[in-house]
Structures are given as C-alpha cells and as structure tokens.
Design a protein around this motif. Sequence first.
Motif, PDB file in Angstrom:
ATOM      1  N   ASN A 145      75.049 -69.107 -19.397  1.00  0.00           N
ATOM      2  CA  ASN A 145      73.849 -68.361 -19.772  1.00  0.00           C
ATOM      3  C   ASN A 145      73.354 -67.511 -18.603  1.00  0.00           C
ATOM      4  O   ASN A 145      73.008 -66.332 -18.762  1.00  0.00           O
ATOM      5  CB  ASN A 145      72.758 -69.336 -20.215  1.00  0.00           C
ATOM      6  CG  ASN A 145      71.584 -68.641 -20.874  1.00  0.00           C
ATOM      7  OD1 ASN A 145      71.759 -67.708 -21.646  1.00  0.00           O
ATOM      8  ND2 ASN A 145      70.380 -69.096 -20.567  1.00  0.00           N
ATOM      9  N   LEU A 146      73.350 -68.099 -17.402  1.00  0.00           N
ATOM     10  CA  LEU A 146      72.922 -67.364 -16.215  1.00  0.00           C
ATOM     11  C   LEU A 146      73.907 -66.247 -15.901  1.00  0.00           C
ATOM     12  O   LEU A 146      73.511 -65.137 -15.526  1.00  0.00           O
ATOM     13  CB  LEU A 146      72.806 -68.318 -15.022  1.00  0.00           C
ATOM     14  CG  LEU A 146      72.363 -67.695 -13.697  1.00  0.00           C
ATOM     15  CD1 LEU A 146      70.983 -67.084 -13.838  1.00  0.00           C
ATOM     16  CD2 LEU A 146      72.388 -68.729 -12.580  1.00  0.00           C
ATOM     17  N   ARG A 147      75.199 -66.518 -16.076  1.00  0.00           N
ATOM     18  CA  ARG A 147      76.216 -65.496 -15.802  1.00  0.00           C
ATOM     19  C   ARG A 147      76.044 -64.293 -16.731  1.00  0.00           C
ATOM     20  O   ARG A 147      76.233 -63.145 -16.324  1.00  0.00           O
ATOM     21  CB  ARG A 147      77.614 -66.084 -15.950  1.00  0.00           C
ATOM     22  CG  ARG A 147      78.723 -65.078 -15.631  1.00  0.00           C
ATOM     23  CD  ARG A 147      80.076 -65.748 -15.531  1.00  0.00           C
ATOM     24  NE  ARG A 147      81.093 -64.768 -15.202  1.00  0.00           N
ATOM     25  CZ  ARG A 147      81.954 -64.242 -16.063  1.00  0.00           C
ATOM     26  NH1 ARG A 147      81.919 -64.622 -17.334  1.00  0.00           N
ATOM     27  NH2 ARG A 147      82.851 -63.345 -15.695  1.00  0.00           N
ATOM     28  N   SER A 148      75.686 -64.555 -17.983  1.00  0.00           N
ATOM     29  CA  SER A 148      75.504 -63.450 -18.924  1.00  0.00           C
ATOM     30  C   SER A 148      74.342 -62.557 -18.489  1.00  0.00           C
ATOM     31  O   SER A 148      74.437 -61.326 -18.525  1.00  0.00           O
ATOM     32  CB  SER A 148      75.263 -63.990 -20.338  1.00  0.00           C
ATOM     33  OG  SER A 148      74.013 -64.645 -20.437  1.00  0.00           O
ATOM     34  N   ALA A 149      73.229 -63.187 -18.066  1.00  0.00           N
ATOM     35  CA  ALA A 149      72.078 -62.415 -17.594  1.00  0.00           C
ATOM     36  C   ALA A 149      72.453 -61.632 -16.334  1.00  0.00           C
ATOM     37  O   ALA A 149      72.096 -60.455 -16.178  1.00  0.00           O
ATOM     38  CB  ALA A 149      70.904 -63.347 -17.312  1.00  0.00           C
ATOM     39  N   TYR A 150      73.176 -62.288 -15.440  1.00  0.00           N
ATOM     40  CA  TYR A 150      73.599 -61.661 -14.190  1.00  0.00           C
ATOM     41  C   TYR A 150      74.503 -60.457 -14.463  1.00  0.00           C
ATOM     42  O   TYR A 150      74.366 -59.397 -13.835  1.00  0.00           O
ATOM     43  CB  TYR A 150      74.327 -62.704 -13.340  1.00  0.00           C
ATOM     44  CG  TYR A 150      74.811 -62.198 -12.005  1.00  0.00           C
ATOM     45  CD1 TYR A 150      73.923 -61.901 -10.976  1.00  0.00           C
ATOM     46  CD2 TYR A 150      76.177 -62.046 -11.755  1.00  0.00           C
ATOM     47  CE1 TYR A 150      74.376 -61.451  -9.748  1.00  0.00           C
ATOM     48  CE2 TYR A 150      76.632 -61.587 -10.529  1.00  0.00           C
ATOM     49  CZ  TYR A 150      75.731 -61.299  -9.534  1.00  0.00           C
ATOM     50  OH  TYR A 150      76.176 -60.846  -8.312  1.00  0.00           O
ATOM     51  N   LEU A 151      75.432 -60.598 -15.424  1.00  0.00           N
ATOM     52  CA  LEU A 151      76.345 -59.501 -15.737  1.00  0.00           C
ATOM     53  C   LEU A 151      75.607 -58.305 -16.330  1.00  0.00           C
ATOM     54  O   LEU A 151      75.981 -57.150 -16.088  1.00  0.00           O
ATOM     55  CB  LEU A 151      77.439 -59.976 -16.698  1.00  0.00           C
ATOM     56  CG  LEU A 151      78.592 -60.764 -16.067  1.00  0.00           C
ATOM     57  CD1 LEU A 151      79.625 -61.140 -17.125  1.00  0.00           C
ATOM     58  CD2 LEU A 151      79.250 -59.971 -14.949  1.00  0.00           C
ATOM     59  N   HIS A 152      74.563 -58.558 -17.124  1.00  0.00           N
ATOM     60  CA  HIS A 152      73.779 -57.450 -17.657  1.00  0.00           C
ATOM     61  C   HIS A 152      73.139 -56.643 -16.525  1.00  0.00           C
ATOM     62  O   HIS A 152      73.156 -55.399 -16.545  1.00  0.00           O
ATOM     63  CB  HIS A 152      72.684 -57.969 -18.596  1.00  0.00           C
ATOM     64  CG  HIS A 152      73.119 -58.060 -20.023  1.00  0.00           C
ATOM     65  ND1 HIS A 152      73.088 -56.989 -20.881  1.00  0.00           N
ATOM     66  CD2 HIS A 152      73.620 -59.092 -20.725  1.00  0.00           C
ATOM     67  CE1 HIS A 152      73.540 -57.354 -22.067  1.00  0.00           C
ATOM     68  NE2 HIS A 152      73.870 -58.627 -22.001  1.00  0.00           N
ATOM     69  N   VAL A 153      72.603 -57.354 -15.554  1.00  0.00           N
ATOM     70  CA  VAL A 153      71.961 -56.670 -14.431  1.00  0.00           C
ATOM     71  C   VAL A 153      72.997 -55.943 -13.582  1.00  0.00           C
ATOM     72  O   VAL A 153      72.796 -54.796 -13.157  1.00  0.00           O
ATOM     73  CB  VAL A 153      71.189 -57.700 -13.577  1.00  0.00           C
ATOM     74  CG1 VAL A 153      70.691 -57.057 -12.299  1.00  0.00           C
ATOM     75  CG2 VAL A 153      70.010 -58.262 -14.365  1.00  0.00           C
ATOM     76  N   ILE A 154      74.133 -56.595 -13.325  1.00  0.00           N
ATOM     77  CA  ILE A 154      75.200 -55.975 -12.535  1.00  0.00           C
ATOM     78  C   ILE A 154      75.760 -54.756 -13.265  1.00  0.00           C
ATOM     79  O   ILE A 154      76.079 -53.727 -12.642  1.00  0.00           O
ATOM     80  CB  ILE A 154      76.320 -56.991 -12.243  1.00  0.00           C
ATOM     81  CG1 ILE A 154      75.823 -58.028 -11.231  1.00  0.00           C
ATOM     82  CG2 ILE A 154      77.571 -56.303 -11.722  1.00  0.00           C
ATOM     83  CD1 ILE A 154      75.484 -57.443  -9.867  1.00  0.00           C
TER      84      ILE A 154
END
Length: 329
Positions: A178-187
């Motif tokens: 879940n955190l990785r998905s949010a992080y990828l959106h920002v990246i």
Amino acid sequence: MNTAPDTSPYLHSHQFNDGNPLAEKNTLRATVITAVMMVVEITGGYMLNSMALLADGWHMSSHALALGLSLAAYALARKLAHDGRFAFGTWKIEVLGGYSSALLLGVVAALMLFQSVERLFAPSPIHYNEAIVIAAIGLGVNLLCAWLLKDGHHGHEHGHAHDHGHDHVHGHHAHDINLRSAYLHVIADAATSVLAIAALLGGKYFGASWLDPVMGIVGAFLVANWAVSLLKQSGRVLLDAEMDAPVVQEIREVVVEHFPYAAVSDLHVWRVGKGRFACILGLVSTQPLTAAAVRGRLAVHEELVHITVEIADAGSSPMAFFQRGSGNR
C-alpha cells in the motif's frame, strides 16, 4: 448442561499485521500537501486562464485520489483489525488499496499518452516561463511527499537467515504494498515533472517544441511500467499465488531432511502479512509422527506464522488422519 471443554487457553489471534503507523501518518501528510497543491493549481489556472496550470492541477488530482485510497486502506485495516469476519486479519485491505491505486496509475499513464500524442500532431503555443515555474513547484512538492513516504519504510523491512545449512534473506517479502503504491504515484509525478522541465528548457532555448509531447510519451510508458509491476505484485497476494515463494521449497526441504519416512501429500502456502505466511501441510508417514514435531522443525522459518499439519498413516485410508495440529508461532 454444557459439557463442552473450555477452549479459551488454546485460542490465538489471526491478526498477523503489526500495522505501519509511521507510513499512515506520512501518507496523510502527503495527501494533504498534494491536495492543497492541486487546489492552488486548479484555482490559479482558472484565474490566470492558464491551460498548462489547469492540466497540471487535474493531473495532480489523480495522485491525490490515489494517496487518499492508500490512506483509507490503512484506516480500514486498523479499524477492522479485530473483526472476526476476517479469517486471517485485515492486511489484505492494504494490498487491495495498493492494487486499486495501481489501476489509477495505469489510467494516468493512458491519459498522458493520449494527450502527448494529440499534442505531437496538433501542437499549440507553449508559455515556457510560466510552465517551467509550475513544473518546478510541482517537482518540489513531489520530492517532499516522496521523502515523507520513503521514510515510512524505515523499520518495516527485515531479513533473516536460517540455520539449516543454507541462508535465505526474505526482506523482499516485507514490502508494504500500500505504501509502495502511494510512493510510486508521487515518484511518477516527480518523473513527469523532470521530463517536462527538460522538454520545456529544450523548447525555450533551442526551439525544440516537439520535445514536450515526446517526453510526455516517454513518461507515459515509464508510469505504465510501474503500474504493471505494482499490479503483478499486489495481484499475486490477492489471488494467493504464492506457491513459487522460496518458503514453499524450504518447507519441502524440512520434510526431506528431518522426516525421510514421510511424504508431502498436500501443501498450501499463502501470505497473511508483510513477510508472513500461513501454511497447511499434509503428510503421509510410514512411521509414527506427531504434528507437534513437524511444527517444531518448521518453526525455524520465522516467516511462517500460522502452521496447520495433518498426518496420515501410509497404511490407512487416504482420508484417515491420525494426527492434526495447527496454531500460530
């Protein structure tokens, strides 16, 4: 009169997710920052009649929505942690949030591709100075949010070694999807901002206006690749497609090494938390064997947090199990 035995001493929790409070807090911060920037850009676009500002604002709205999904998944998983309807805890709510966010990331990639191709064949005037400032501010916001979300990983990834003749590091199982998905959106947003700045500088100083849509196409494929990767990772967990995980072979090796008179008749392994697995192991044995002995040997694998063992006598009916045991580590 109730003569049923008291089972309370034998009850155990099926909540295997420790949660990630730091990630939840930082996701909230990133969501608020992104939403504020989105409102500023959309409002400014309408007031200044800037299509570039409007486009960037609506693009950022998709990432704000994705971050909101991740935040909602954390909150639901925590709120329902003790709900008895969930057989193995609420961790997969977070995974579902990651999967949904990956779908949104794919939609963003498709829109980027469509708009870039359209602009390539039907170019329009670009207000370079204004667009560069917008892209630079957006990049700064993205980098701040990326730093917040990256910080949420600390303390939640780990590796460990086993002492049965060969070492395996399982830290990659502990990713917070879940955190990785949010992080990828920002990246993804940061990457598109970098590409946009490069294209705008090239257009402003070298007259290469075609760089803007070309960089958009490159960014679209980059974002699509991240979306597919996240969909595969979260989809495997949601569909319990974990039978190729290293721990499956390690379970078989324990049986071969310590119980050569037994054979595996059934084996199911699935993920129940970050870096944590449950398993059902069925054995057929030619010698007396207890479920407790098998579970004791499997205990060396720290990622196995819920183990059910069923043992059948090789000379009995296939359905006649004379030992069965299960429980948490």
